[in-house]
Design an enzyme around this catalytic site. Structure first.
Site, PDB file in Angstrom:
ATOM      1  N   HIS A 194      -7.958  -3.730   4.243  1.00 53.67           N
ATOM      2  CA  HIS A 194      -7.463  -2.348   4.134  1.00 53.67           C
ATOM      3  C   HIS A 194      -8.172  -1.623   2.993  1.00 53.67           C
ATOM      4  O   HIS A 194      -8.624  -0.488   3.126  1.00 53.67           O
ATOM      5  CB  HIS A 194      -5.944  -2.388   3.913  1.00 53.67           C
ATOM      6  CG  HIS A 194      -5.344  -1.090   3.450  1.00 53.67           C
ATOM      7  ND1 HIS A 194      -5.411  -0.676   2.127  1.00 53.67           N
ATOM      8  CD2 HIS A 194      -4.671  -0.120   4.112  1.00 53.67           C
ATOM      9  CE1 HIS A 194      -4.807   0.493   2.010  1.00 53.67           C
ATOM     10  NE2 HIS A 194      -4.349   0.850   3.188  1.00 53.67           N
ATOM     11  N   ASN A 195      -8.281  -2.311   1.866  1.00 49.36           N
ATOM     12  CA  ASN A 195      -8.903  -1.659   0.709  1.00 49.36           C
ATOM     13  C   ASN A 195     -10.403  -1.484   0.901  1.00 49.36           C
ATOM     14  O   ASN A 195     -10.980  -0.514   0.420  1.00 49.36           O
ATOM     15  CB  ASN A 195      -8.588  -2.431  -0.572  1.00 49.36           C
ATOM     16  CG  ASN A 195      -7.244  -2.058  -1.115  1.00 49.36           C
ATOM     17  OD1 ASN A 195      -6.332  -1.764  -0.345  1.00 49.36           O
ATOM     18  ND2 ASN A 195      -7.083  -2.051  -2.414  1.00 49.36           N
ATOM     19  N   LYS A 246      -4.560  -6.842   3.324  1.00 50.91           N
ATOM     20  CA  LYS A 246      -4.624  -5.785   2.291  1.00 50.91           C
ATOM     21  C   LYS A 246      -6.052  -5.655   1.740  1.00 50.91           C
ATOM     22  O   LYS A 246      -6.517  -4.546   1.452  1.00 50.91           O
ATOM     23  CB  LYS A 246      -3.623  -6.087   1.171  1.00 50.91           C
ATOM     24  CG  LYS A 246      -3.650  -5.079   0.011  1.00 50.91           C
ATOM     25  CD  LYS A 246      -3.234  -3.710   0.482  1.00 50.91           C
ATOM     26  CE  LYS A 246      -3.159  -2.598  -0.534  1.00 50.91           C
ATOM     27  NZ  LYS A 246      -3.657  -2.697  -1.841  1.00 50.91           N
ATOM     28  N   GLU A 274     -10.615   1.528   2.723  1.00 51.63           N
ATOM     29  CA  GLU A 274     -10.317   2.626   1.778  1.00 51.63           C
ATOM     30  C   GLU A 274     -11.592   3.037   1.015  1.00 51.63           C
ATOM     31  O   GLU A 274     -11.867   4.230   0.850  1.00 51.63           O
ATOM     32  CB  GLU A 274      -9.232   2.108   0.821  1.00 51.63           C
ATOM     33  CG  GLU A 274      -8.624   3.071  -0.139  1.00 51.63           C
ATOM     34  CD  GLU A 274      -7.552   2.358  -0.984  1.00 51.63           C
ATOM     35  OE1 GLU A 274      -6.447   2.093  -0.472  1.00 51.63           O
ATOM     36  OE2 GLU A 274      -7.831   2.039  -2.170  1.00 51.63           O
ATOM     37  N   SER A 283       0.827  -1.203   0.000  1.00 55.97           N
ATOM     38  CA  SER A 283       0.000   0.000   0.000  1.00 55.97           C
ATOM     39  C   SER A 283       0.864   1.258   0.000  1.00 55.97           C
ATOM     40  O   SER A 283       2.052   1.202   0.300  1.00 55.97           O
ATOM     41  CB  SER A 283      -0.931   0.016   1.218  1.00 55.97           C
ATOM     42  OG  SER A 283      -1.826   1.114   1.110  1.00 55.97           O
TER      43      SER A 283
HETATM   44  O1  6PG Z   1      -3.339   0.741  -0.806  1.00 56.07           O
HETATM   45  C1  6PG Z   1      -3.106   1.151  -1.927  1.00 56.07           C
HETATM   46  O2  6PG Z   1      -2.018   1.607  -2.291  1.00 56.07           O
HETATM   47  C2  6PG Z   1      -4.229   1.095  -2.934  1.00 56.07           C
HETATM   48  O3  6PG Z   1      -5.338   0.460  -2.371  1.00 56.07           O
HETATM   49  C3  6PG Z   1      -3.842   0.355  -4.189  1.00 56.07           C
HETATM   50  O4  6PG Z   1      -3.646  -0.995  -3.882  1.00 56.07           O
HETATM   51  C4  6PG Z   1      -4.774   0.554  -5.373  1.00 56.07           C
HETATM   52  O5  6PG Z   1      -4.814   1.894  -5.720  1.00 56.07           O
HETATM   53  C5  6PG Z   1      -6.148  -0.030  -5.146  1.00 56.07           C
HETATM   54  O6  6PG Z   1      -6.061  -1.404  -5.390  1.00 56.07           O
HETATM   55  C6  6PG Z   1      -7.236   0.516  -6.016  1.00 56.07           C
HETATM   56  O7  6PG Z   1      -8.366  -0.261  -5.772  1.00 56.07           O
HETATM   57  P1  6PG Z   1      -9.710  -0.081  -6.525  1.00 56.07           P
HETATM   58  O8  6PG Z   1      -9.385  -0.070  -7.999  1.00 56.07           O
HETATM   59  O9  6PG Z   1     -10.540  -1.264  -6.171  1.00 56.07           O
HETATM   60  O10 6PG Z   1     -10.284   1.223  -6.073  1.00 56.07           O
END
Ligand code: 6PG
Length: 299
Positions: free
Chosen positions: A174-175, A171, A178, A121
């Protein structure tokens, strides 16, 4: 340490730059030879095939794969595995589904190859300047490659997460978070945008980035975006997704864990892909049916 990097896209390229800056030796391979030349200019050992990459490394080899999850990863693993020996270490730093990582770790273990699933990340900037790494795999073997992460992570920015799959699982969650955080920020700005007040959104993001409870990197990125385009007029409100949010929701369902915010954020992404919706037509037709409420005709 010496390691190989397969996949020199935005993330792979920047990870190589970070590794080189910390005096690691990196043999680099990508199907695109220009991408290989670019990192070679900065001191990476260029490889024009997987065979060359493997030959450039001493055993036990450490090979980091940074290609898109799914078919691309599968194809690299299929071609790479026969070239490796017992004791070699393979890292998948992409956004793979944790269940695939568990399966891959089991398969590679049959040939004595150690597998690490690493959730990476911090975006493109983090890959180059210091990222965040969530690392699943064998702990004793991890300790042997830990110096790499000490160097390329930000301070306190790496974690040994446990058995195979645990890195990508972490991860994934985490996403999911996000998705929820971004959607909440977005909705806040939507309310501001519909209000009677004339805020400068750049200034709002700035003040919220300093000392407020919701200060965050996402808010700083918001400030940058509004500085370039005060009302984001050049961007369509279409939100794509790569899978991790969906996997988080699917996992929450499997575990019967409540994750309504993440689920709604995911659905909002899907909703954003359509201008008009079938569910909208259905509800409009029903309202018209029972209450005679007006419908708008489609073009
Ligand atoms: O932690 C990170 O650096 C981000 O999450 C990275 O891994 C990426 O930008 C995402 O995978 C985008 O995810 P989406 O395309 O599902 O929004």
């Amino acid at each position: 340490m010496k390691l190989g990097m397969i996949g020199l896209g935005k993330m792979g390229h920047n990870l190589v730059m970070n590794l080189l800056r910390h005096n690691h030796e990196v043999a680099a391979y990508d199907m695109n030879s220009d991408a290989v030349s670019k990192v070679a200019e900065h001191g990476a050992i260029p490889a024009s095939s997987l065979e060359q990459l493997v030959a450039a490394l001493e055993t036990p080899r450490i090979i980091w794969i940074m290609v898109p999850a799914g078919a691309a990863l599968h194809s690299v693993i299929t071609s790479l595995t026969p070239l490796l020996s017992e004791g070699d270490i393979v890292i998948d730093g992409g956004n793979s589904h944790y269940k695939n990582s568990v399966q891959l770790a089991d398969e590679l273990a049959k040939s004595g190859i150690h597998f690490f699933d690493i959730g990476t990340s911090g975006g493109i900037e983090g890959a180059e300047q210091g990222g965040c790494f969530m690392i699943g795999g064998d702990e004793a073997v991890f300790r042997s490659i830990e110096p790499i992460f000490k160097d390329i992570a930000v301070e306190n920015g790496y974690m040994y997460t446990g058995k195979p799959g645990s890195g990508h699982f972490l991860k994934m969650v985490h996403n999911g978070i996000e998705y929820g955080m971004m959607q909440a920020i977005a909705e806040g700005f939507e309310v501001l945008d519909k209000s009677q007040y004339e805020y400068s959104y750049e200034d709002v993001a700035r003040v919220w980035s300093n000392g407020s409870v919701i200060r965050s990197w996402l808010m700083e990125l918001m400030q940058d975006a509004f500085a370039k385009d005060p009302k984001l007029e050049s961007i369509r409100g279409v939100m794509q997704s790569s899978g991790e949010g969906r996997w988080t929701v699917e996992t929450a369902l499997e575990l019967q864990a409540s994750a309504p915010v993440i689920a709604m954020s995911l659905f909002m992404r899907y909703r954003s892909l359509e201008d008009d919706t079938f569910h909208g037509k259905v509800v409009a037709a029903l309202r018209n049916g029972f209450g005679g409420h007006a419908v708008e005709s489609s073009k």
